[in-house]
Design an enzyme around this catalytic site. Structure first.
Site, short mmCIF file in Angstrom:
data_model
loop_
_atom_site.label_atom_id
_atom_site.label_comp_id
_atom_site.label_asym_id
_atom_site.label_seq_id
_atom_site.Cartn_x
_atom_site.Cartn_y
_atom_site.Cartn_z
N HIS A 414 4.20 -8.03 5.75
CA HIS A 414 3.52 -8.74 4.75
C HIS A 414 2.26 -9.51 5.43
O HIS A 414 0.98 -9.25 4.98
CB HIS A 414 4.37 -9.91 4.76
CG HIS A 414 3.65 -11.08 3.37
ND1 HIS A 414 2.96 -12.34 4.04
CD2 HIS A 414 3.58 -11.26 2.10
CE1 HIS A 414 2.21 -12.68 3.15
NE2 HIS A 414 2.79 -12.36 1.93
N ARG A 547 3.33 1.29 -8.40
CA ARG A 547 4.64 1.74 -8.11
C ARG A 547 5.76 0.73 -8.61
O ARG A 547 5.66 -0.54 -8.72
CB ARG A 547 4.82 1.82 -6.42
CG ARG A 547 5.99 2.37 -6.05
CD ARG A 547 5.88 2.58 -4.60
NE ARG A 547 6.08 1.21 -3.90
CZ ARG A 547 5.98 1.13 -2.46
NH1 ARG A 547 5.68 2.15 -1.68
NH2 ARG A 547 5.88 -0.19 -1.88
N GLU A 644 7.91 10.86 0.09
CA GLU A 644 8.00 9.89 1.43
C GLU A 644 9.47 9.93 2.13
O GLU A 644 9.81 9.28 3.08
CB GLU A 644 7.74 8.28 1.06
CG GLU A 644 8.55 7.63 -0.06
CD GLU A 644 8.28 6.47 -0.44
OE1 GLU A 644 7.61 5.82 0.78
OE2 GLU A 644 8.40 5.74 -1.25
N THR A 667 3.22 8.06 4.02
CA THR A 667 3.36 8.54 5.16
C THR A 667 4.39 7.41 6.20
O THR A 667 4.77 7.66 6.99
CB THR A 667 2.34 8.94 5.93
OG1 THR A 667 1.00 7.74 5.57
CG2 THR A 667 1.68 10.25 5.51
N CYS A 716 -0.63 7.59 -0.03
CA CYS A 716 -1.05 6.02 -0.13
C CYS A 716 -0.45 5.26 0.90
O CYS A 716 -0.49 4.11 1.25
CB CYS A 716 -0.53 5.68 -1.43
SG CYS A 716 1.41 5.68 -1.69
C1 PEP Z 1 4.96 4.41 2.54
O1 PEP Z 1 6.25 4.58 2.79
O2 PEP Z 1 4.04 5.30 3.05
C2 PEP Z 1 4.58 3.72 1.39
C3 PEP Z 1 3.20 3.53 0.96
O3 PEP Z 1 5.13 3.00 0.89
P1 PEP Z 1 5.85 1.50 1.50
O4 PEP Z 1 4.86 1.23 2.95
O5 PEP Z 1 5.71 0.32 0.73
O6 PEP Z 1 7.30 1.87 2.02
MG MG Z 2 7.55 3.75 1.09
#
Ligand code: PEP
Ligand code: MG
Length: 758
Positions: A414, A547, A644, A667, A716
């Protein structure tokens, strides 16, 4: 109407003949600037070409009643029209005129006129054909340039009669790219009204080139001109990949006020045979020399004054020098330079803590340790907020802070996400900040390096200027907090590659399940609807991929109504992402319903993606639920899949065979799962590296498969903001990269370089 119009005979008002580009070149020519010679094949010539072949009806019947939202169909029809145009015959007298003019492009108009009615063959003997640039030039008097949506074809270094004719036809056909058709239909521009001119211009082989600003951009001084110069092609300056020579001169007397000479080791050149830009070493004897001679500087200064006076506005001018002859290539009103501040610590200091560099920048202030939300009022403007970890309750205090330091968390915790969006330095995962630091002591936080120093250190404030680099690969940003959407949009990002709903949900303080149990579906739908609306509106016209919710059980537990969340040993590997949404489809349905309403209201830039996919079946089931709210995935709304998990990488072919709009690499999770490193475990954070060959291989393989299935690929995860990753992705052929708001211009710059083969 003339079908071939030389620059000499064109003026700024001749847009309906030669399009915007042609008219501009003509205007510069008319004030005797050394513009490389050329001519326009007029819009009327294009019209005759179409009429001669009776093609109009055929083209418009292909496009009639086309549903442009059906991407596959749009692409198919666009290809069909383009193919049709490429197969049409150019009227013989027109092709002859084009070729004759081409052959005599480096001669002056008088000579051409003199020869026009003669047998030219005798003059041609032994002459080498010239190299030219063939460019489309949008024309349609009452239509903005945008009706062509930047899709017009350009061909550089064209040589040969047939090659020129082919390039001209391709320019004509580029009036019907999918994007241009889409744009016109969406904006109710009739296709018939849009014509196109093609510009044929002598191609300059720049030995030196650069940019002139008629107002010094370093201090905005209107009485100064700044000239930048480099060896070879000017792209190196435009993309910001070298420090060019800079000469500042007074506008009144054209006297050089200052010079900054820089060593240039590499230059870009056009390999005419390969038709490619190649990188070459600058010869040793030139490397340390002033690039432009004093005479050239003065001459350029004179041109700059003349151009500014003529257009009556500060100009940004591109020039090229070939065999000691200066050419003015382009002039346009100065656009603002993108600035990025790059603060660093001057000298050294006493390191007291190390953690993860979560948000760049440097700042100092008084420590305020916050153990729980009741202590948040302690944090005053200019303090450094120190906490075990932040939660949504902390946001008002975070806004007062100049920097944030936490004990726990990784790059997507966060505190990290919020600080990046706020643009303040943040170091997470120090393990012991709340124990080592004491209230009121002064510290300096280096969020770029992930280090905390004792006391107040001197900060060196530097500003890096990036020219607004144009990239083929879209550089998007990440937005999780609607209140920062406007600010993020100002970075010039090409859209949003990831909106995480988690922060909006956490901000509401209530577990989504609780809304459902209390029959308050509408309230949850509204929460998502309002948050996403603010982001989609700030980025109107650019895609915003949202998402579906991906909270982990530990995060859900802290919300009202979250007591029944199961205690998982490792929530990262637990019930989250699409596997969870499919267990609780009512929540997912509310999220889809929010997106549907936004589409209904015209925010059709909202797309959706589903996280943590491991099976094709999950995609099918998610789509079925979307259909239940009345949205057809892909057709009505962009529908993407996050890549992912290593499982999703292994089954990428099957995923592509499902109808989807795009994939996006997460990633953060892909690295966690491939390397077996818990993202939240500070103790092994040093081993977490997205540039590991195993990750790069997966990315490359997936991009290649996506290409064969014509599916857009994107990223992303945090790694997109890393320069080395962006360069790797650009070379691997990714379609878009999403980065932190602070990194948009930097990454655009590196992507542009990679696209130019630097
Ligand atoms: C990721 O896993 O790279 C991603 C963008 O999602 P999060 O960081 O929210 O798991
Ligand atoms: Mg993720």
């Amino acid at each position: 109407m003339e079908e071939i119009v030389w620059f000499k005979d064109l003026k700024a008002g001749d847009i309906s003949v030669a399009g915007g580009k042609g008219a501009n070149l003509g205007e510069m020519f008319s004030i005797n600037l050394p513009v490389p010679n050329g001519f326009a094949i007029s819009a009327q010539a294009y019209k005759r070409f179409i009429d001669y072949n009776h093609a109009s009806k055929k083209i418009f019947s292909i496009l009639k009643n086309l549903d442009v939202e059906n991407n596959d169909l749009l692409q198919l029809k666009a290809n069909e029209v383009q193919k049709l145009i490429l197969e049409l015959k150019v009227p013989e007298d027109l092709s002859e005129k084009i070729i004759q003019s081409y052959e005599y492009i480096d001669k002056n108009k008088e000579l051409f006129d003199k020869l026009a009615n003669k047998n030219l063959d005798i003059f041609r003997a032994g002459r080498d054909l010239p190299l030219v640039a063939v460019r489309s030039s949008a024309t349609a008097e009452d239509l903005p340039e945008a009706s062509f949506a930047g899709q017009q074809a350009t061909f550089l270094n064209v040589k040969g009669k047939q090659q020129v004719l082919d390039a001209v036809k391709k320019c004509w056909a580029s009036l019907f790219t999918a994007r241009a058709i889409y744009y016109r239909i969406k904006n109710n521009f009739p296709h018939e009204k849009v014509l196109i001119s093609v510009i044929i211009q002598k191609q300059i082989q720049s030995q030196k080139s650069g940019v002139i600003f008629t107002v010094n951009p370093l201090n905005n001084n209107k009485d100064e001109i700044m000239i930048e110069a480099c060896y070879g092609l000017g792209e190196m300056i435009v993309s910001g990949s070298i420090h060019p020579d800079q000469y500042v001169l007074s506008k009144s007397f054209l006297k050089v006020i200052s010079k900054s000479l820089n060593r240039q080791e590499w230059m870009l050149k056009t390999d005419v045979n390969l038709k490619e830009t190649v990188k070459r070493k600058v010869p040793q004897d030139l490397m340390y020399k002033q690039i432009l001679s004093d005479f050239e500087i003065r001459q350029l200064g004179e041109f700059a004054k003349k151009i500014e006076k003529h257009y009556d506005k500060p100009q940004d001018i591109e020039y090229a020098i070939e065999n000691a002859q200066i050419y003015i290539v382009q002039s346009r009103p100065i656009t603002t330079l993108k600035k990025e501040s790059k603060d660093t610590i001057e000298g050294s200091g006493e390191k007291i803590l190390e953690g993860l560099a979560a948000s760049p920048g440097v700042a100092f202030g008084k420590v305020k340790i916050v153990k729980d939300p009741s202590e948040l009022t302690k944090v005053e403007k200019g303090d450094v907020l120190v906490a075990v970890m932040t939660t949504p309750d902390y946001v008002p205090a975070m806004k007062r802070a100049v920097a944030i330091v936490t004990d726990e968390g990784g790059a997507t915790a966060h505190a990290a996400i919020v600080s990046r969006e706020m643009g303040i330095p943040c170091v997470v995962g120090t393990e012991e900040a709340t124990k080592t630091l004491t209230d009121h002591e002064v510290i300096t936080v280096d969020g770029t390096a992930g280090v905390v120093y004792k006391g107040e250190l001197k900060i060196k404030h530097e500003e890096k200027h990036y020219k607004d680099a144009k990239t083929n690969i879209k550089v998007k940003t990440l937005v999780d907090m609607p209140e920062f959407a406007e600010k993020s949009a100002q970075t010039g990002a090409d859209g949003v590659g990831l909106v995480r709903l988690e922060i909006m949900i956490a901000n509401s303080g209530t577990h989504p399940r609780k809304y459902i149990e209390e029959g308050k579906q509408e309230e949850y739908t509204n929460l998502i609807y309002n948050g996403v609306k603010e982001i989609a509106a700030a980025f109107k016209g650019k895609s915003v991929w949202v998402r579906t919710s991906d909270l982990r059980t530990d995060e859900y537990r802290s919300l009202k109504g979250g007591d029944e969340e199961p205690k998982e040993d490792n929530p990262m590997l637990g019930c989250h992402g699409i596997r969870r949404s499919l267990r609780d489809t009512e929540i997912l349905k509310c999220e889809f319903e929010a997106f549907r309403r936004l589409h209904e209201e015209g925010l059709s830039n909202v797309g959706v993606m589903i996280p943590f996919v491991i099976r094709v079946d999950e995609i099918r089931k998610a789509k079925d639920i979307m259909r239940e709210v009345g949205l057809e995935p892909v057709n009505d709304i962009e529908f993407g899949v996050m890549i992912e998990t290593p499982a999703s990488v292994c089954i990428i072919e099957d995923i592509c065979k499902e109808k989807i709009s795009f994939i996006s690499f997460g990633t953060n999770d892909l690295t966690q799962l491939t390397l077996g490193i818990d993202r939240n475990n500070e103790a092994i954070a040093g081993l977490f590296d997205e540039m590991h060959p195993a990750i790069l291989k997966q990315i490359k393989d997936v991009i290649n498969v996506c290409k064969t299935y014509n599916i857009e690929s994107s990223i992303c995860g945090q790694a997109g903001s890393r320069t080395e990753m962006a360069q790797f992705l650009a070379k691997a052929g990714i379609d878009s990269i999403s980065v932190n708001p602070d990194a948009v211009n930097k990454i655009k710059h590196f992507v542009s370089e990679a696209e130019h083969g630097v």
